[in-house]
Design an enzyme around this catalytic site. Structure first.
Site, PDB file in Angstrom:
ATOM      1  N   ALA A  77       0.840  -1.194   0.000  1.00  0.00           N
ATOM      2  CA  ALA A  77       0.000   0.000   0.000  1.00  0.00           C
ATOM      3  C   ALA A  77       0.878   1.248   0.000  1.00  0.00           C
ATOM      4  O   ALA A  77       2.061   1.206   0.341  1.00  0.00           O
ATOM      5  CB  ALA A  77      -0.914   0.001   1.218  1.00  0.00           C
ATOM      6  N   GLY A 121      -0.547  -5.123   0.613  1.00  0.00           N
ATOM      7  CA  GLY A 121      -1.702  -4.955  -0.258  1.00  0.00           C
ATOM      8  C   GLY A 121      -1.518  -5.611  -1.613  1.00  0.00           C
ATOM      9  O   GLY A 121      -2.506  -6.017  -2.241  1.00  0.00           O
ATOM     10  N   GLU A 124      -2.448  -9.126  -1.126  1.00  0.00           N
ATOM     11  CA  GLU A 124      -3.903  -9.173  -0.948  1.00  0.00           C
ATOM     12  C   GLU A 124      -4.628  -8.996  -2.279  1.00  0.00           C
ATOM     13  O   GLU A 124      -5.615  -9.681  -2.561  1.00  0.00           O
ATOM     14  CB  GLU A 124      -4.331  -8.092   0.043  1.00  0.00           C
ATOM     15  CG  GLU A 124      -3.877  -8.400   1.466  1.00  0.00           C
ATOM     16  CD  GLU A 124      -4.086  -7.239   2.422  1.00  0.00           C
ATOM     17  OE1 GLU A 124      -4.561  -7.477   3.548  1.00  0.00           O
ATOM     18  OE2 GLU A 124      -3.770  -6.086   2.053  1.00  0.00           O
ATOM     19  N   GLU A 144       2.857  -6.103   7.221  1.00  0.00           N
ATOM     20  CA  GLU A 144       2.222  -4.970   7.901  1.00  0.00           C
ATOM     21  C   GLU A 144       2.613  -4.846   9.369  1.00  0.00           C
ATOM     22  O   GLU A 144       2.640  -3.733   9.913  1.00  0.00           O
ATOM     23  CB  GLU A 144       0.691  -5.082   7.791  1.00  0.00           C
ATOM     24  CG  GLU A 144       0.142  -4.883   6.388  1.00  0.00           C
ATOM     25  CD  GLU A 144       0.085  -6.173   5.575  1.00  0.00           C
ATOM     26  OE1 GLU A 144      -0.568  -6.167   4.521  1.00  0.00           O
ATOM     27  OE2 GLU A 144       0.683  -7.186   6.009  1.00  0.00           O
TER      28      GLU A 144
END
Length: 271
Positions: A77, A121, A124, A144
């Site tokens: 991210a 991310g 994901e 994370e």
């Protein structure tokens, strides 16, 4: 690079962070933030969602490939964008909720072609797709915890279903244990591994094979497989059987079985 393959640009809105192309009945969405290693930000996801929605409603498209660069599918991210956000506003606006909003309801299959980093991310996003193919240098991880937070777009849920509780715990709690491409294949996270320069070509080949089938049956099959994660076995079997029975209302079922009986190639019309 694609050998013996030519990609033609589709008529699409002018995007800033993705590129969209089409080959036959296959659409290709390429993440295009090279300086940021395709870090996932709000604008990028809005563009992905817009492209996915448009392609889902395009009768000329049967399958979609989502890819990045050879260096990074998506390295995570955009931390600079989110670092100063606050809980109350995040909760009120359902922060990150839009990341999976479109892809979760996408009727057409989405295949991820993952080269390089797929972290946080990025991992994901790959797991939101229906099939993942990886380049030999791909790396999957959920780091994370090193930033004082946890996965927020499905990492704790999809990764656990893919690789099992123990490995998911190890990856998520340490933030340093990643899977290379062959490990990801061994755990069932990815379906196949290819040389980086062949990855996109091979992914498009599979997407084209899927897109050549009857579109209604493909979408029903995707729906049935996804329900395996949501339903108990008896409910899932009933769900599958009802969809199977429903295929007999389609022209493609009649054509497919007639072609088999007549020993010829079926001509699906997606009806």
């Amino acid at each position: 690079m694609l050998s013996d393959t030519h990609l033609v640009s589709t008529e699409a809105p002018a995007y800033n962070m993705i590129k969209t192309e089409v080959q036959g009945r296959v659409a290709i969405i390429t993440l295009n933030r090279p300086k940021a290693l395709n870090a996932l930000c709000n604008e990028l996801f809005h563009e992905i969602n817009d492209a996915l929605a448009r392609l889902d409603n395009d009768d000329g498209i049967g399958a979609i490939v989502l890819t990045g660069s050879e260096r990074a599918f998506a390295a995570g991210a955009d931390i600079k964008e989110m670092k100063d956000t606050e809980y109350v506003n995040n909760y009120k606006t359902n922060f990150l909720g839009h990341w999976a909003d479109q892809i979760n309801k996408q009727r057409k299959p989405v295949l991820a072609a993952v080269n390089g980093y797929a972290l946080g991310g990025g991992c994901e996003l790959a797991m939101m797709c229906d099939i993942i193919y990886a380049g030999e240098k791909a790396v999957f991880g959920q780091p994370e915890i090193n930033l004082g937070t946890i996965p927020g777009a499905g990492g704790s849920q999809r990764l656990t279903r893919a690789v099992g509780k123990s490995k998911a715990m190890e990856m998520i709690l340490t933030g340093t244990v990643n899977l290379d491409a062959q490990e990801a294949k061994a755990y069932g996270l990815v379906s196949a591994v290819f040389p980086p320069e062949k990855l996109l070509e091979e992914t498009i080949k599979t997407a084209a094979k899927i897109a050549s089938k009857g579109a209604i049956s493909v979408q029903m099959a995707k729906e049935a497989v996804n329900q395996a994660y949501e339903l108990n076995l008896s409910s899932g079997l009933l769900y599958e059987r009802r969809l199977f029975q429903g295929t007999f209302a389609t022209k493609d079922q009649k054509e497919g079985m007639a072609a088999f009986a007549e020993k010829r190639k079926p001509n699906f019309t997606h009806e």
